[in-house]
Design an enzyme around this catalytic site. Structure first.
Site, PDB file in Angstrom:
ATOM      1  N   LYS A 168      -4.713  -3.018 -13.881  1.00  0.00           N
ATOM      2  CA  LYS A 168      -5.478  -4.106 -14.987  1.00  0.00           C
ATOM      3  C   LYS A 168      -5.016  -5.342 -14.327  1.00  0.00           C
ATOM      4  O   LYS A 168      -5.870  -6.326 -14.051  1.00  0.00           O
ATOM      5  CB  LYS A 168      -5.067  -3.809 -16.174  1.00  0.00           C
TER       6      LYS A 168
ATOM      7  N   LYS B 278      -2.116  -0.672  -5.656  1.00  0.00           N
ATOM      8  CA  LYS B 278      -2.215   0.548  -6.552  1.00  0.00           C
ATOM      9  C   LYS B 278      -3.243  -0.044  -7.616  1.00  0.00           C
ATOM     10  O   LYS B 278      -3.161  -1.223  -8.132  1.00  0.00           O
ATOM     11  CB  LYS B 278      -0.730   0.804  -7.311  1.00  0.00           C
TER      12      LYS B 278
ATOM     13  N   LYS C  90       8.511  -7.518 -10.690  1.00  0.00           N
ATOM     14  CA  LYS C  90       8.102  -8.114 -11.986  1.00  0.00           C
ATOM     15  C   LYS C  90       8.488  -9.637 -12.024  1.00  0.00           C
ATOM     16  O   LYS C  90       7.974 -10.234 -12.666  1.00  0.00           O
ATOM     17  CB  LYS C  90       8.743  -6.936 -13.321  1.00  0.00           C
TER      18      LYS C  90
END
Ligand code: TRP
Length: 323
Positions: free
Chosen positions: A194, A191, A111
């Protein structure tokens, strides 16, 4: 009896990866266990969403969860920030968590790369709040995808430390593996998510889905309609495994290998079977959207039920740690 806790972030609209990896399991588990399902808006703050968008995303997610079959009579469905004890326990837990352990979290590293301009402390202590989400209900089973296993290990470490210092207080929660722990995106490379734009939306109209499927990669060696295909390595075929029955899967696999059907045929069959699942969910969501008052009521009621349990745990924690 086992207690289940799980959370889902209100970021972007739901896709079939969320449905297969989380919601479908929630729907099954609510039949058997006492379940606490949370829309984790505090976690979503780590990406600093627009306030109106966050509020909207919470509602839309609640609608999606309910439309997918989570029953608020059986499971406790609530918004994380409506139960302030999550944050309170997270603080206590953060004082029993070692920096070194947090530094090892691969999701933090991922992240941080993804939002390099906003590597905030919340992103770093994210797994501590997650541990508090689970343990404020003294839940012992947590349905999550593969990418959350490391966070669960940290939660167990926090429990061992807490129990070691203050006496047996929390269970060590274990992972309930999802039926589809890792649904790949339409690009077949990562994976479904969105943010990568490789998703099939749960509320998508069938035409939109077919359009996306048309562009989806299949067996790269199958260049012409007459080339025999290899379903075992085909990403699109992998979706059949989730949405088509065993006989259909076998038939498609055989016809692909013998080149008696082309990729478009396989995709059309998939789109039809996907729609059998997606269609009713989309319709239920539409009905729910027309009745926002009822959604608020369900969430408030869930928040009250969750809070009653959370308060009990927090009272005990306060006593144990000397607050
Ligand atoms: N981190 C989880 C995810 O991204 C979401 C989450 C937050 C969660 N709190 C939780 C999952 C508690 C299970 C239990 O998928």
């Amino acid at each position: 009896m086992s207690r289940i806790m799980s959370g889902i972030q209100p970021t972007g609209s739901l896709h079939i990866g969320n449905y297969l990896g989380a919601l479908l399991n929630w729907v099954r588990l609510q039949e058997e266990y006492e379940c606490y399902f949370s829309i984790v808006d505090l976690h979503a703050l780590t990406a600093r969403p627009e306030p109106q968008e966050l509020r909207l995303a919470v509602r839309e997610l609640a609608i999606g969860v309910l439309a997918s079959g989570v029953d608020p009579e059986r499971a406790v469905l609530f918004v994380q920030s409506q139960v302030p004890e999550h944050s309170e326990l997270a603080w206590v837990f953060s004082c029993m968590t070692q920096m070194g352990d947090l530094n090892r979290m691969t999701q933090f590293k991922d992240k941080s790369q993804f939002q390099a301009d906003n590597i905030n402390a919340g992103l770093f202590t994210y797994p501590v709040l997650q541990a508090a989400d689970i343990l404020i209900y003294r839940a012992d089973r947590v349905p999550v995808g593969e990418d959350q296993v490391q966070h669960l290990e940290l939660a167990r470490e926090i429990v061992r430390r807490f129990n070691g210092i203050y006496g047996q207080t929390f269970p060590e929660p274990i992972v309930v593996p999802a039926k589809a722990p890792r649904v790949m995106g339409l690009d077949g490379e990562s994976k479904m998510s969105k943010s990568r734009g490789n998703e099939i939306g749960l509320f998508e109209e069938p035409e939109e889905t077919m359009k996306k499927l048309r562009g989806a990669k299949t067996d790269p060696q199958r260049l012409r309609r007459n080339d025999p295909g290899r379903p075992e390595i085909c990403n699109v075929f992998s979706y059949h495994g989730y949405f088509s029955d065993a006989a259909t899967c076998e038939q498609i696999a055989a016809d692909c290998r013998s080149a008696s059907i082309g990729c478009v045929d396989c995709k059309q069959s998939l789109a039809g079977n996907l729609e059998k699942v997606k269609g009713p969910i989309r319709e239920r969501a539409q009905e729910l959207r027309a009745n926002q008052g009822a959604i608020d009521e369900i969430l408030n009621e869930g928040g009250n039920r969750a809070r009653a349990v959370a308060k009990e745990t927090m009272d005990l924690v306060r006593e144990r740690v000397g607050l």
